[in-house]
Design an enzyme around this catalytic site. Structure first.
Site, PDB file in Angstrom:
ATOM      1  N   GLU A 263      25.113  64.931 -34.982  1.00 24.17           N
ATOM      2  CA  GLU A 263      24.357  64.431 -33.821  1.00 24.17           C
ATOM      3  C   GLU A 263      25.178  64.579 -32.530  1.00 24.17           C
ATOM      4  OE1 GLU A 263      23.350  60.694 -35.879  1.00 24.17           O
ATOM      5  OE2 GLU A 263      21.285  61.144 -35.315  1.00 24.17           O
TER       6      GLU A 263
ATOM      7  N   GLU B  55      21.744  61.140 -43.945  1.00 24.02           N
ATOM      8  CA  GLU B  55      21.475  59.700 -43.843  1.00 24.02           C
ATOM      9  C   GLU B  55      20.534  59.157 -44.916  1.00 24.02           C
ATOM     10  OE1 GLU B  55      21.898  61.700 -41.329  1.00 24.02           O
ATOM     11  OE2 GLU B  55      23.054  60.693 -39.782  1.00 24.02           O
TER      12      GLU B  55
END
Ligand code: NAI
Length: 686
Positions: free
Chosen positions: A102, A122
């Protein structure tokens, strides 16, 4: 310093240096903000962001998982990088996972080293990306690829990332490449949020949904991640980012995320056991080349151990050779190996022997012959004289007493149980069973070997069935009690599948064969065992119908074109209730699950109480990895604790009041509830 800044003329290099894997803990987040302040003040023309060692950034700091993280938060940092006055380039030197990717997606460009890996895993921890991953990745590479990657949590290599357009280039030295980028090239690149929204792709979204429903059945995070990625097609970026952050924060404190984190950390701890100490093993003898022996020998050869497989006669040795060769050809057909590499490995790392006379020297012998005490004792007597005095001797027995198997050995300190699961080359779990005289050195060497095999070792003491099969036995016993009181096999299976078990208990028995548990019940004298509620149904199926499961075309179920509940078995179940004077009652799925899971947790507590397992978390690992217990429920112990131990105690008391032969409260549970102790505090005292 966890974040370093080096300024050379107009170029600033920001290096994240937070060993071992540069996670984005508080110090790194603060350091990144300070670094951005510093390079802003210096007025450089470009900023390069990289990491030290083998990782760029491996994700969030595990220590912050369960608690409220402190500011600055990652989304703010990514947003600042994205809107920074001069271009920031990610030089992805190694793994860029989760928050690491990210950060890179906030950069204007991404240049990856060939060995770098990238992904947003995730969902495997029960959450969704929380710093823009679900919004920026689809803008960059399109909905179809982003939704597949994010919903599976798949990690890919740099070359694939380049194909997908996730990185702009793959370069041996990404920092040098970022330095030498032309100004024109840099100004061409816009921030990902400024790219047009990705085109909606309902079909890809639906495919991802269906695949998640199948592969990650029961888990909520994948579906939420999929919806977020799909939303990126219509939401303005700020809406998408806000939706994502809200979903992330909500999931972070969910039961599923807690359970998945619990299993993940327990796995890591288990696998770390073999990192230090012990001797390296390069040569092994495997006795018995059937299902288990062949797969164990194959698994060892895969990590470079030379194995000599022993059978009793030439036909057995030929069969063993064929069994091992089949595993190699399967690897070839799955694209995991080439025919040449497979032939070479089979020729160079395996030898096949009849009897023990001409065996090469070996540092370990693993026995996987028939489940029979006398046969196994004979094997160890032969190994004792064939191998040198310091070779480790291990038995793969499922139920027999390792201490009885070891009787008469000249050096029992090097003997232990090594209980692999089938198929042994694929299943990660191994119960490492401490026999009476096994020494710490022996254990250390074996743990080193399991680490090399990339297995998950769980230490167990000696008892019938060790950790896993003992709980399995108890689970099946309580299911059989429910059968005789009114449930039917297909109903129990459906209820347990609904709970999240990979398969129901009766389907599993049909798959593995009814004869194994049958033999075990006979050996333990269940039919006449005092203080035990014996349910005869399973024995009667074997004795009266010869149905042994799938291998005989019928078991608890009928197997024609597909599996169907068997009228014959259902009649037998009902007849057994009548014969025992029981008036059958209905069971709801919830009640079936409540009793079955209480039985597993209860047996787990006894296992803990007796010091058979070191920790409750170890028991969870065994059930998740060996018995299809849903990972997202964290294992039977974690799941029971999350629901509340006082509630478990009350349930068992109620069950026991009704049926004292089948249920009783373990002392350790009373103690835990009375003293308010978490299961983590109930560890084995060495
Ligand atoms: P199997 O029947 O497939 O293989 C046993 C092999 O041992 C046969 O090839 C046989 O020829 C050979 N053998 C028998 N006596 C021998 C001797 N004296 N010397 C050399 N070879 C001999 O059995 P499987 O399934 O591989 O099981 C082996 C052991 O592993 C058993 O103790 C079993 O309880 C245990 N185990 C089995 C699991 C499974 O799922 N099949 C899982 C975990 C453990």
């Amino acid at each position: 310093m966890t974040v370093r800044v080096d300024i050379d003329g107009s170029v600033a290099l920001i290096t994240i240096d937070n060993p071992p894997v540069n996670v984005t803990g508080l110090a790194v987040r603060q350091g990144l903000m300070a670094a951005l302040d510093q390079v802003e003040a210096a007025g450089v023309a470009r900023v390069i962001l990289t990491g030290t060692g083998k990782t760029f950034v491996a994700g969030a700091d595990a220590r912050e998982f369960g608690v409220e993280p402190l500011a600055p938060h990652l989304p703010e940092i990514v947003a600042r990088i994205e809107r920074f006055a001069v271009p920031v380039i990610a030089a992805i030197n190694g793994a860029a996972l989760g928050g690491g990717l990210e950060l890179a997606l906030g950069c204007r460009m991404r240049i990856a080293a060939p060995q770098a890996t990238l992904g947003l895993p995730e969902v495997t921890l029960g959450v969704v990306p929380g710093a823009g991953g679900t919004q920026r990745l689809p803008r960059l590479i399109g909905i179809a690829d982003a939704v597949a990657l994010i919903s599976e949590g798949r990690v890919i290599r740099a070359a694939e990332a380049l194909d997908l357009g996730m990185v702009d280039a793959v370069e041996e030295d990404p920092v040098a490449a970022a330095c030498s980028l032309s100004v024109e090239k840099l100004t061409e690149c816009s921030a990902i949020v400024d790219l047009p929204a990705p085109r909606a792709d309902d079909q890809a979204v639906e495919t991802a949904r269906r695949s998640a429903a199948r592969r990650l059945r029961g888990q909520v995070a994948p579906d939420i991640a999929i919806a977020l990625v799909a939303g990126s097609a219509t939401w303005p970026p700020e809406t998408g980012l806000a939706e994502e952050r809200a979903a992330f924060l909500k999931l972070r404190s969910s039961d599923q995320a807690a359970a998945l984190r619990h299993v993940f950390f327990t796995e890591r701890k288990a696998m770390a056991q073999g990192r230090d100490g012990g001797a390296e093993i390069d040569t092994a003898v495997i006795v018995g080349g059937g299902t288990m022996g062949a797969a164990i020998s194959y698994a060892l050869a895969q990590v470079g151990v030379t194995t000599a497989l022993v059978e009793t006669d030439a036909a057995g040795a030929d069969r063993a050779h064929a069994n091992v060769a089949k595993l190699y050809s399967e690897a070839v057909s799955r694209g995991k190996s080439t025919p040449e590499a497979a032939d070479t490995a089979l020729a160079e790392r395996h030898s096949f022997h009849v009897g023990f006379e001409a065996l090469p020297e070996a540092q370990i012998a693993i026995e996987a012959v028939f489940e029979n005490l006398d046969v196994k004792r004979g094997v160890f007597a032969a190994l004792d004289s064939a191998l040198s005095g310091d070779a480790i001797l291990a038995t793969n027995t499922s139920y027999l007493d390792p201490n009885a198997i070891a009787e008469g050995l000249s050096n029992p300190s090097r003997f232990l149980g090594l209980h692999f699961f089938s198929p042994a080359h694929l299943m990660k779990l191994v119960e490492v069973v401490r026999a009476k005289q096994t020494t710490p050195d022996t254990l250390a060497t074996v743990l080193r070997l399991t680490a090399r095999l990339k297995k998950i070792p769980v230490l167990a003491g000696v008892c019938d069935g060790f950790i896993g099969n003992r709980i399995l036995t108890r689970y099946r016993q309580i299911c059989d009690v429910m059968l005789i009181e009114g449930a039917l096999p297909a109903q129990v299976d459906a209820a347990m599948r609904g709970f999240g078990m990979a398969m129901g208990p009766y389907e599993v028995q049909d798959l593995s064969g009814l004869d194994i548990a049958y033999a075990n019940r006979k050996r333990l004298g269940w039919a006449t065992k005092p203080g035990h509620r014996y349910i005869a149904i399973a024995d009667r199926i074997v004795d009266e119908t010869g149905r042994l499961g799938r291998k005989t075309g019928a078991g608890w179920y009928d197997y024609g074109d597909k599996r169907t509940p068997s009228a014959l078995i259902e009649e037998m179940v009902v007849a057994e209730s009548v014969r025992s004077g029981i008036s059958r009652r209905t069971f709801s799925a919830d009640e079936i699950v409540a009793r079955a899971t209480a039985a597993m947790a209860e047996e787990g507590l006894r296992i803990l109480q007796e010091g058979i397992a070191d920790t409750a978390a170890d028991i969870d690992l065994v059930l998740v990895h060996g018995y299809g217990f849903p990972r997202w429920r964290g294992g039977p112990m974690h799941s029971a604790e999350r629901q509340g131990l006082p509630g478990l105690l009350t349930s068992i008391e109620e069950f026991a009041a009704e049926d004292p032969l089948s249920w009783s409260v373990p002392d350790i549970l009373r103690r835990a509830v009375a003293e308010g102790l978490p299961l983590a505090d109930l560890t084995r005292k060495p």
